[in-house]
Design a protein around this motif. Structure first.
Motif, mmCIF file in Angstrom:
data_model
loop_
_atom_site.group_PDB
_atom_site.id
_atom_site.type_symbol
_atom_site.label_atom_id
_atom_site.label_comp_id
_atom_site.label_asym_id
_atom_site.label_seq_id
_atom_site.Cartn_x
_atom_site.Cartn_y
_atom_site.Cartn_z
ATOM 1 N N VAL A 72 -11.450 0.695 -8.271
ATOM 2 C CA VAL A 72 -11.430 -0.677 -7.735
ATOM 3 C C VAL A 72 -11.363 -0.593 -6.224
ATOM 4 O O VAL A 72 -10.464 0.048 -5.664
ATOM 5 C CB VAL A 72 -10.217 -1.465 -8.270
ATOM 6 C CG1 VAL A 72 -10.232 -2.880 -7.711
ATOM 7 C CG2 VAL A 72 -10.235 -1.471 -9.784
ATOM 8 N N LYS A 73 -12.287 -1.204 -5.549
ATOM 9 C CA LYS A 73 -12.353 -1.098 -4.095
ATOM 10 C C LYS A 73 -11.178 -1.828 -3.458
ATOM 11 O O LYS A 73 -10.844 -2.953 -3.834
ATOM 12 C CB LYS A 73 -13.671 -1.659 -3.580
ATOM 13 C CG LYS A 73 -14.197 -0.839 -2.425
ATOM 14 C CD LYS A 73 -15.524 -1.330 -1.933
ATOM 15 C CE LYS A 73 -15.808 -0.594 -0.634
ATOM 16 N NZ LYS A 73 -16.811 -1.269 0.136
ATOM 17 N N GLY A 74 -10.533 -1.178 -2.511
ATOM 18 C CA GLY A 74 -9.426 -1.810 -1.784
ATOM 19 C C GLY A 74 -8.088 -1.669 -2.478
ATOM 20 O O GLY A 74 -7.068 -2.054 -1.932
ATOM 21 N N ALA A 75 -8.072 -1.113 -3.680
ATOM 22 C CA ALA A 75 -6.793 -0.902 -4.359
ATOM 23 C C ALA A 75 -6.243 0.461 -3.948
ATOM 24 O O ALA A 75 -6.526 1.472 -4.572
ATOM 25 C CB ALA A 75 -6.985 -0.977 -5.868
ATOM 26 N N ASP A 76 -5.504 0.448 -2.837
ATOM 27 C CA ASP A 76 -4.957 1.707 -2.324
ATOM 28 C C ASP A 76 -3.451 1.709 -2.492
ATOM 29 O O ASP A 76 -2.787 0.718 -2.216
ATOM 30 C CB ASP A 76 -5.268 1.857 -0.826
ATOM 31 C CG ASP A 76 -6.743 1.715 -0.533
ATOM 32 O OD1 ASP A 76 -7.533 1.926 -1.463
ATOM 33 O OD2 ASP A 76 -7.082 1.383 0.618
ATOM 34 N N PHE A 77 -2.929 2.833 -2.938
ATOM 35 C CA PHE A 77 -1.475 2.915 -3.074
ATOM 36 C C PHE A 77 -1.028 4.375 -3.054
ATOM 37 O O PHE A 77 -1.647 5.221 -3.702
ATOM 38 C CB PHE A 77 -1.028 2.240 -4.373
ATOM 39 C CG PHE A 77 0.474 2.123 -4.507
ATOM 40 C CD1 PHE A 77 1.223 1.476 -3.528
ATOM 41 C CD2 PHE A 77 1.127 2.669 -5.598
ATOM 42 C CE1 PHE A 77 2.602 1.373 -3.650
ATOM 43 C CE2 PHE A 77 2.507 2.560 -5.727
ATOM 44 C CZ PHE A 77 3.241 1.905 -4.749
ATOM 45 N N GLU A 78 0.020 4.641 -2.269
ATOM 46 C CA GLU A 78 0.573 5.993 -2.189
ATOM 47 C C GLU A 78 2.051 5.929 -2.549
ATOM 48 O O GLU A 78 2.736 4.959 -2.201
ATOM 49 C CB GLU A 78 0.455 6.542 -0.758
ATOM 50 C CG GLU A 78 -0.972 6.821 -0.301
ATOM 51 C CD GLU A 78 -1.562 8.062 -0.947
ATOM 52 O OE1 GLU A 78 -0.800 8.829 -1.574
ATOM 53 O OE2 GLU A 78 -2.791 8.248 -0.830
ATOM 54 N N ILE A 79 2.546 6.969 -3.228
ATOM 55 C CA ILE A 79 3.976 7.016 -3.551
ATOM 56 C C ILE A 79 4.573 8.268 -2.933
ATOM 57 O O ILE A 79 4.023 9.364 -3.074
ATOM 58 C CB ILE A 79 4.220 7.029 -5.073
ATOM 59 C CG1 ILE A 79 3.694 5.738 -5.690
ATOM 60 C CG2 ILE A 79 5.704 7.190 -5.385
ATOM 61 C CD1 ILE A 79 3.811 5.689 -7.202
ATOM 62 N N THR A 80 5.681 8.098 -2.214
ATOM 63 C CA THR A 80 6.415 9.268 -1.718
ATOM 64 C C THR A 80 7.790 9.281 -2.367
ATOM 65 O O THR A 80 8.316 8.236 -2.747
ATOM 66 C CB THR A 80 6.593 9.231 -0.189
ATOM 67 O OG1 THR A 80 6.952 7.907 0.193
ATOM 68 C CG2 THR A 80 5.337 9.644 0.538
ATOM 69 N N ILE A 81 8.356 10.464 -2.473
ATOM 70 C CA ILE A 81 9.681 10.595 -3.080
ATOM 71 C C ILE A 81 10.685 10.906 -1.983
ATOM 72 O O ILE A 81 10.441 11.750 -1.122
ATOM 73 C CB ILE A 81 9.691 11.711 -4.150
ATOM 74 C CG1 ILE A 81 8.703 11.346 -5.265
ATOM 75 C CG2 ILE A 81 11.094 11.909 -4.721
ATOM 76 C CD1 ILE A 81 8.605 12.383 -6.354
ATOM 77 N N ARG B 52 0.806 -1.210 0.000
ATOM 78 C CA ARG B 52 0.000 0.000 0.000
ATOM 79 C C ARG B 52 0.842 1.265 0.000
ATOM 80 O O ARG B 52 0.338 2.369 -0.121
ATOM 81 C CB ARG B 52 -0.900 0.026 1.232
ATOM 82 C CG ARG B 52 -2.146 -0.767 1.010
ATOM 83 C CD ARG B 52 -2.696 -1.320 2.280
ATOM 84 N NE ARG B 52 -3.712 -2.323 1.976
ATOM 85 C CZ ARG B 52 -5.005 -2.042 1.880
ATOM 86 N NH1 ARG B 52 -5.438 -0.823 2.082
ATOM 87 N NH2 ARG B 52 -5.870 -2.983 1.579
ATOM 88 N N GLU B 53 2.148 1.078 0.207
ATOM 89 C CA GLU B 53 3.019 2.246 0.228
ATOM 90 C C GLU B 53 4.198 2.024 -0.690
ATOM 91 O O GLU B 53 4.757 0.924 -0.736
ATOM 92 C CB GLU B 53 3.532 2.501 1.648
ATOM 93 C CG GLU B 53 2.605 3.347 2.484
ATOM 94 C CD GLU B 53 3.181 3.575 3.864
ATOM 95 O OE1 GLU B 53 4.217 4.256 3.954
ATOM 96 O OE2 GLU B 53 2.610 3.050 4.823
ATOM 97 N N GLY B 54 4.560 3.067 -1.419
ATOM 98 C CA GLY B 54 5.708 2.978 -2.298
ATOM 99 C C GLY B 54 6.632 4.157 -2.087
ATOM 100 O O GLY B 54 6.205 5.230 -1.668
#
Lengths: 615, 381
Positions: free
Chosen positions: B118-127, B81-83
């Motif tokens: 799409v339900k439940g498809a969570d993703f965040e990107i930080t630099i 869920r985190e990138g």
């Protein structure tokens, strides 16, 4: 319980792969090491597995008390399926593999590695402060290197730093195994020593490369006892003692710690845990000391004062006369006191405000020999922070009697002095300790554990019965434990305590005393108290700065490991049989309150807030 | 597409890590997805520190959409869920641009909660920006750095897929790998398989530099021979080619028919071409100087060994290195290759060893003794 410390600084991380899997199922895996089959639990390292097969793999950076780092690479072995060699200390066995621990490639690699490691100023073993306890020397000599092609690696020349209280840094002898940094950060959470720089300029150093006197160090000596070379050693005071001995005007006395007797044998080619009898007295007398005393008396006096103080505190807390119901914290370990003064000043008011046993003993010795104009009192103990206290007080030389101990010698130094006189305490006739006229009781001491002794004595006083104690480890992955005893009936308060506590009735129920070694664990215990955990219910907690207490103290000879420390403490507990009887407590109490409590007042002490920065 | 289907898809494509390790991308995803853990991470390694490599810069400045899309696909397949996009210090100038791309994606619903509805498809990107250490391009050192410690490699195994960022299963991918992930999902496995060789399918970007007519970033199918590439970039009279940047091996013209793929000549990001007039000893010297500075100082062979070889090369240049000492240096080089903790140490002596092996003429006349150069003696060591 084996120490598995908790904080993991960066790359110095243990093999965490097991943690997940351990919960799932303990699985056994068959591996082949040098064509010999062995079954080990999943996650065992190759080094551990090889040890079970008695296959010798050299390893320098690995120490059983510390995290695995795998940076000396000396334990490189061939694991099938990998091109490069793998370090046995860090490789967790998770599937069946074939491992080879010898061969042309491995021999060449290890030989080249020890040669690369050999530091620039490491040729002068004869005068090295490590005094023959050098692990690196043993390994280096194995490879039969007679010609050095790469040894001259370090371009930096560091001056020997002797400014610290107890620790001496000679970084030209450092092989960068980082055991000291891991000890200082993981085990002690003090962080005096750490790694700085990269590439060839990598070095172990203090904050901003300052001198040891200008940084905070609790002088526990845990780094020195784990250093495999002579880079970190404990300051040697034997010269000063010998010059006092040689001076006919100066009277020299020495008090011998029981811990010294449990470990000094290791300096005379004995196995750990070989207890030296009172023939140590003969040895020390022949070395030149005028008087030799047993320092257990100091511990007995400390204990009686502690019992009185504790009962009065418990009663005050019960009546809410006291603001806090914080547990009383021990103050007999100088390293721990240093740590509190520098790092956790908020608990300073809860320290037991009396001097450590060695200094109590010293006061009595000085009192006994007050007629002598020139006197040098020495304590022979494995404790290194005592050296710091002594060097701090030696600034005020003019009034020596008020400043406590004149000098303290570690086990290594004491053994060295005896050796320098060509003596061997194991081959001498036993002799009796000198008697101090004031102390007319039999010394017992509590060296096998203040907490254990205290709970037995307290429960005996409160219930009149022998205590049954249960051990509990309330914090995960931490060696600190709580001793529990049940109090279901009480007896009348003895007369010597009656003015402090009128009745024991309110103590019915559970009675808890804690014990904690290493300052990293201490930090967790203090956190546990703040969160109202099990430790906050203790009436008293014993703290020791060194891992497993004085058995693993900085001044102990040779290496340190769980087994060695266990053997030392077993030897000590076997040797002692004198118990705290009612009569003995009364005798000591009489001594304390004699002449309007002269002794009681002289052994009180204050603590000072020192902070984390040195100017 | 469900997560196992996505993993199956990428496994079928045969995509291998484009950073140089050539580890199967799908296998990595599977390892992370199979791990029982509440939290997983995806890290995009934009540390491109390899001297002579600049392909990731090109990708990030012109095709960052592909990379972010690839990260999102990887995250959904592996259950992260985190990138984190790790950007080397020198690429910090790209950050405002990349942030704006990320913001646009968020507004379009391609990042954040319930991606593309799409339900439940969570993703965040930080630099996150680097501080300029070469070693932080090594995946475990990168993780150490991101956790706030000294950038030093960890022991492997355990690999980051089992135990990475804060002890969680972590996917660490090169910028280019993630770009190809997007293309594979867009154009299909068949398209990807039709390019490149059988054992190494697909295209690959190469940063070509050195003595050639037109240096730059090239896209070649894998499995080409060195000669074919040299022809395209216009390099004649070549004495040696280094495949895979400073830590790669240098090959001489006798080996120019070898193929660049995961098995024969492992690729990194860079191809450096050395013309007829280059002094190979000089080349070795500059690389060794670079590595001795950039070693993290953790393990003995790399910290203390590389500088010894560097001093040896200096002695060779001065003509004060004896034959027997050269043999010792070769042995030391092999020790460093065998026993170093991470890829930096393991590949640092590569350039020196290949020069000793393939360019013995470069060393003759530069040795202290007057004996003729004996090749057999060197190979034996």
């Amino acid at each position: 319980m084996r120490h598995k410390s908790c904080r993991t600084p960066g790359s110095q991380r243990t093999i965490c792969i097991n943690e997940d899997d351990r919960d799932i199922k303990p699985e056994n895996i068959k591996v082949k090491i040098d064509n010999r089959q062995i079954t080990v639990p999943r996650g065992t390292t190759i080094l551990e597995a090889a040890k079970k097969l008695e296959i010798e793999i050299p390893a320098i950076c690995t120490h059983e008390d510390l995290h695995v780092v795998g940076n000396c690479r000396l334990c490189s072995v061939k694991v099938e399926g990998y091109d490069a060699l793998q370090t046995a200390c860090s490789f967790p066995i998770t599937k069946p593999v074939n491992i080879r621990t010898y061969g042309k490639d491995i021999r060449k690699v290890r030989k080249n590695l020890v040669e690369l490691m050999l530091p620039k100023s490491c040729y002068n073993c004869a005068t090295c402060g490590k005094k023959g306890n050098c692990e690196f020397e043993l390994i280096f000599k194995r490879y039969g290197i007679t010609e050095l092609s790469f040894a001259d690696t370090q371009t930096v020349h560091n001056k020997k730093d002797q400014s610290g209280g107890a620790l001496v840094m000679d970084m030209d002898k450092c092989i960068l195994c980082r055991r000291c940094a891991r000890t200082c950060i993981d085990l002690q959470e003090v962080g005096t020593l750490d790694v700085a720089g990269k590439g060839v300029t990598t070095r172990i150093t203090t904050f901003l490369n300052r001198k040891l006197s200008d940084v905070v160090c609790i002088s526990c000596g845990q780094c020195a006892v784990r250093c495999p070379t002579g880079a970190l050693t404990i300051r040697d005071d034997t010269k000063n003692v010998f010059s006092a001995i040689d001076n006919p005007v100066v009277k020299t006395t020495v008090q011998v710690s029981p811990w010294l007797k449990a470990s000094i044998g290791e300096m005379f080619e004995k196995a750990p845990g070989e207890y030296v009898s009172s023939s140590i007295v003969t040895a020390l007398k022949r070395t030149g000391f005028d008087r030799v005393y047993d320092s257990s008396y100091g511990e007995d006096i400390y204990m009686v004062e502690l019992i009185k103080f504790l009962f009065s505190r418990v009663w005050k807390n019960f009546n809410a006369l006291h603001e806090t119901s914080y547990p009383l914290l021990s103050s007999d370990c100088p390293g721990w006191v240093n740590y509190v003064e520098h790092y956790i000043p908020e608990v300073i008011d809860n320290l037991f405000p009396y001097k450590p046993p060695v200094e109590i003993m010293d006061i009595i010795i000085k009192n006994e020999l007050k007629d002598f104009t020139s006197l040098l009192t020495v304590a022979a103990t494995p404790c290194t922070p005592l050296k710091k206290e002594q060097s701090a007080s030696s600034k005020h030389k003019n009034d020596i009697s008020k400043n406590g101990l004149d000098l303290s010698l570690t086990t290594v130094e004491t053994g060295g002095m005896i050796k320098a006189c060509d003596l061997n305490p194991f081959k001498l006739q036993p002799a009796k300790y000198d008697i101090l006229s004031e102390l007319n009781f039999e010394a017992g001491g509590f060296s096998t554990g203040l907490a254990e002794t205290l709970i037995t004595v307290l429960v005996k006083i409160i219930t009149g019965k022998t205590a049954k104690t249960v051990k509990e480890y309330p914090i995960k992955n931490c060696t600190a434990y709580v001793l529990k005893a049940k109090i279901d009936s009480t007896v009348d308060v003895p007369d010597y305590l009656f003015h402090l506590i009128p009745s024991f009735n309110f103590l019915k129920g559970e009675f808890l005393i804690g014990r904690c070694s290493t300052t990293a664990a201490a930090k967790k215990v203090i956190e546990n108290i703040d969160q109202k955990g099990l430790f906050s219910k203790c009436v008293f907690i014993e703290f020791q700065a060194c891992l497993d207490g004085c058995a693993g103290a900085g001044g102990q000879p040779g290496r340190t490991s769980y087994e060695i420390r266990k053997l030392r403490s077993d030897a000590l507990s076997k040797s002692k049989s004198v118990r705290f009887s009612d009569k003995k407590i009364r005798t000591i109490n009489d001594l304390l309150i004699k002449n309007n409590g002269e002794l009681q007042n002289s052994i009180k002490r204050e603590f000072s807030l020192k902070g984390k920065f040195m100017v | 597409m469900s997560s196992p289907e996505m993993i199956e898809h990428i496994l079928k494509s045969g995509l291998a890590g484009r950073g140089g390790g050539a580890f199967l991308t799908g296998a990595k995803w599977k390892a992370v997805a199979d791990r029982k853990a509440p939290v997983r991470y995806v890290i995009c390694n934009g540390a491109e520190g390899e001297p002579g490599s600049f392909k990731d810069r090109a990708i990030l400045s012109a095709y960052s959409q592909l990379v972010f899309e690839g990260m999102t696909i990887a995250a959904i397949a592996a259950g992260a869920r985190e990138g984190i996009l790790f950007l080397r210090a020198e690429y910090a100038y790209m950050r405002p641009h990349l942030e704006s791309v990320l913001n646009a994606r968020k507004e379009n619903g391609q990042l954040g909660k319930n991606i593309n509805g799409v339900k439940g498809a969570d993703f965040e990107i930080t630099i996150r920006e680097g501080d300029g250490a070469y070693i932080c391009g090594q995946e475990t050192a990168l993780i150490e750095f991101l956790e706030g410690f000294r950038g030093e490699p960890r022991n492997r195994p355990p690999y980051p897929a089992e135990n990475g960022y804060y002890g969680c299963p972590t996917l660490v991918h090169n910028v280019e790998t993630l770009g190809w992930v997007t293309s594979i999902f867009e154009k299909g496995v068949k398209w990807f398989r039709s390019l490149g060789s059988k054992r190494s399918p697909g295209l690959k970007l190469f940063s070509v530099s050195g003595d050639c007519a037109s240096p730059g970033v090239y896209e070649f199918p894998l499995g080409l021979s060195v000669n074919e590439i040299l022809e395209v970039v216009g390099a004649g009279d070549v004495k040696g080619v280094q495949i895979g940047g400073a830590s790669g091996k240098i090959i001489n013209p006798l080996q120019f028919e070898r193929k660049i793929d995961a098995v024969d000549l492992p690729y990194g990001g860079a191809i450096i071409i050395f013309g007829k007039n280059r002094d190979m000893l000089e080349v070795a010297h500059s690389y060794l100087e670079f590595f001795s500075k950039e070693s993290c100082g953790q393990c003995t062979p790399c910290r203390a060994g590389i500088v010894k070889i560097l001093n040896g090369v200096k002695a060779l240049r001065d003509g004060s290195c004896t034959m027997s000492y050269l043999n010792r240096l070769v042995e030391l080089g092999e020790t460093i290759e065998l026993s170093s903790k991470c890829g930096l140490g393991q590949s640092a002596p590569a350039a020196f060893l290949s020069i000793v092996k393939h360019y013995p003429d470069e060393l003759t006349g530069k040795r202290g003794d007057n004996r003729g150069y004996n090749r057999g003696e060197i190979n034996e060591a």
